[in-house]
Design a protein around this motif. Structure first.
Motif, PDB file in Angstrom:
ATOM      1  N   UNK A  17      -7.289   2.306   5.929  1.00  0.00           N
ATOM      2  CA  UNK A  17      -6.744   1.663   4.733  1.00  0.00           C
ATOM      3  C   UNK A  17      -5.602   2.509   4.203  1.00  0.00           C
ATOM      4  N   UNK A  18      -4.789   1.895   3.379  1.00  0.00           N
ATOM      5  CA  UNK A  18      -3.669   2.599   2.771  1.00  0.00           C
ATOM      6  C   UNK A  18      -3.632   2.282   1.290  1.00  0.00           C
ATOM      7  N   UNK A  19      -3.839   3.305   0.486  1.00  0.00           N
ATOM      8  CA  UNK A  19      -3.744   3.179  -0.964  1.00  0.00           C
ATOM      9  C   UNK A  19      -2.793   4.258  -1.472  1.00  0.00           C
ATOM     10  N   UNK A  20      -2.039   3.933  -2.506  1.00  0.00           N
ATOM     11  CA  UNK A  20      -1.188   4.949  -3.120  1.00  0.00           C
ATOM     12  C   UNK A  20      -2.078   5.946  -3.855  1.00  0.00           C
ATOM     13  N   UNK A  21      -1.481   7.061  -4.292  1.00  0.00           N
ATOM     14  CA  UNK A  21      -2.252   8.062  -5.020  1.00  0.00           C
ATOM     15  C   UNK A  21      -2.855   7.479  -6.292  1.00  0.00           C
ATOM     16  N   UNK A  22      -2.079   6.664  -7.012  1.00  0.00           N
ATOM     17  CA  UNK A  22      -2.589   6.056  -8.253  1.00  0.00           C
ATOM     18  C   UNK A  22      -3.748   5.108  -7.939  1.00  0.00           C
ATOM     19  N   UNK A  23      -3.602   4.289  -6.902  1.00  0.00           N
ATOM     20  CA  UNK A  23      -4.677   3.364  -6.522  1.00  0.00           C
ATOM     21  C   UNK A  23      -5.944   4.128  -6.135  1.00  0.00           C
TER      22      UNK A  23
END
Length: 298
Positions: A17-23
């Protein structure tokens, strides 16, 4: 159990999966709200506040905007798990709510993912939420979790192929030099700067091609400043407005800081964000090496 402790199934740690740091910060803050000794259901709405994001390194002036933008993106995100030779795709979130007057959002996790973010799973990894405060690279948080899984061993070897899959890089950074610089080096630098771990790594080749990354890590020794709260070895540089404006415009152009951009954020918007971060004593630290490269003399 510490209410600020993160508990994740190892299958989620190693999932694609790929999430930004904020997510990721939003997900982790919500996971902290899940009772670790009770039956988990998908009927509960877990709140995440602006204040919690600020404690994790998000600037106070952008915290609520980042919270709202992050949760909106998270609503569309999915995660790919491999369970008993089966590939399963599921959503992180089934419902979100906004409580604007309270500076809070609410998350209702999807039912399929609940067993993997509680300690009801047989294999799980634990770490403190504060461990990732200050790490603003999404890759940094993911790699930190992969290392914490092997904390008792202090070493972990990961193939480049498996890391690319877990981080869902796809065709991004096809050259190993770019992958090393923008993923591995950025992650290790931030983990060493902000987390309890001290990390080193070596490259392992098969023939002439780098195929594996061999990480070695250990708990950091306690700093004098931790033993004596009145002393500090961290220096904050009070930049002039002209310096902030000049360096902010230069820093936003650096490829190694592209991870700070949100979605298709313009250079102007990213520059504005970086300028605010340069005024913050905690967030300024990550820019010091880059500032010196650009000619800043403390």
């Amino acid at each position: 159990m510490d209410k600020n402790q993160i508990v994740k199934s190892n299958q989620v740690i190693e999932a694609s999966y790929q999430l930004s740091a904020v997510e990721q910060r939003i997900v982790l803050a919500a996971i902290c709200r899940i009772p670790k000794s009770q039956e988990i259901t998908d009927d509960v709405l877990y709140p995440v506040s602006v204040h919690e994001l600020q404690l994790l390194g998000v600037h106070e002036k952008t915290a609520y905007r980042d919270l709202k933008e992050g949760i909106n993106r998270l609503y569309d995100r999915s995660i790919n798990l491999t369970i008993e030779n089966k590939s399963i795709k599921m959503r992180w979130v089934q419902e979100i709510q906004f409580l604007d007057s309270q500076g809070t959002i609410g998350i209702r996790f999807s039912k399929p993912i609940l067993p993997f973010i509680s300690n009801l799973s047989r294999e799980f990894t634990k770490y403190a939420l504060s461990d990732i405060a200050g790490i603003n690279s999404g890759y940094g948080i993911r790699i930190y979790e992969l290392l914490v899984q092997y904390k008792s061993i202090g070493k972990r070897e990961l193939s480049v192929e498996s890391m690319r899959k877990m981080l869902e890089l796809g065709t991004k950074y096809p050259l190993f030099a770019d992958f090393k610089k923008r993923v591995i080096d950025t992650a290790v630098e931030q983990i060493n700067e902000y987390s309890p771990l001290e990390v080193k790594y070596e490259q392992k080749k098969t023939g002439r091609k780098v195929t594996h990354i061999c990480f070695s890590f250990k708990e950091k020794a306690r700093k004098i400043s931790q033993l004596n709260p009145d002393s500090s070895t961290d220096k904050f540089y009070k930049l002039t407005d002209s310096q902030i404006n000049m360096f902010g415009n230069q820093l936003c152009q650096l490829p190694e800081l592209s991870h700070l951009a949100v979605g298709n954020q313009s250079y102007e918007a990213l520059a504005s964000k970086i300028k605010e971060m340069l005024r913050d004593p905690v967030q300024q630290k990550q820019f010091i090496p880059h500032l010196k490269n650009l000619g800043f003399k403390p």
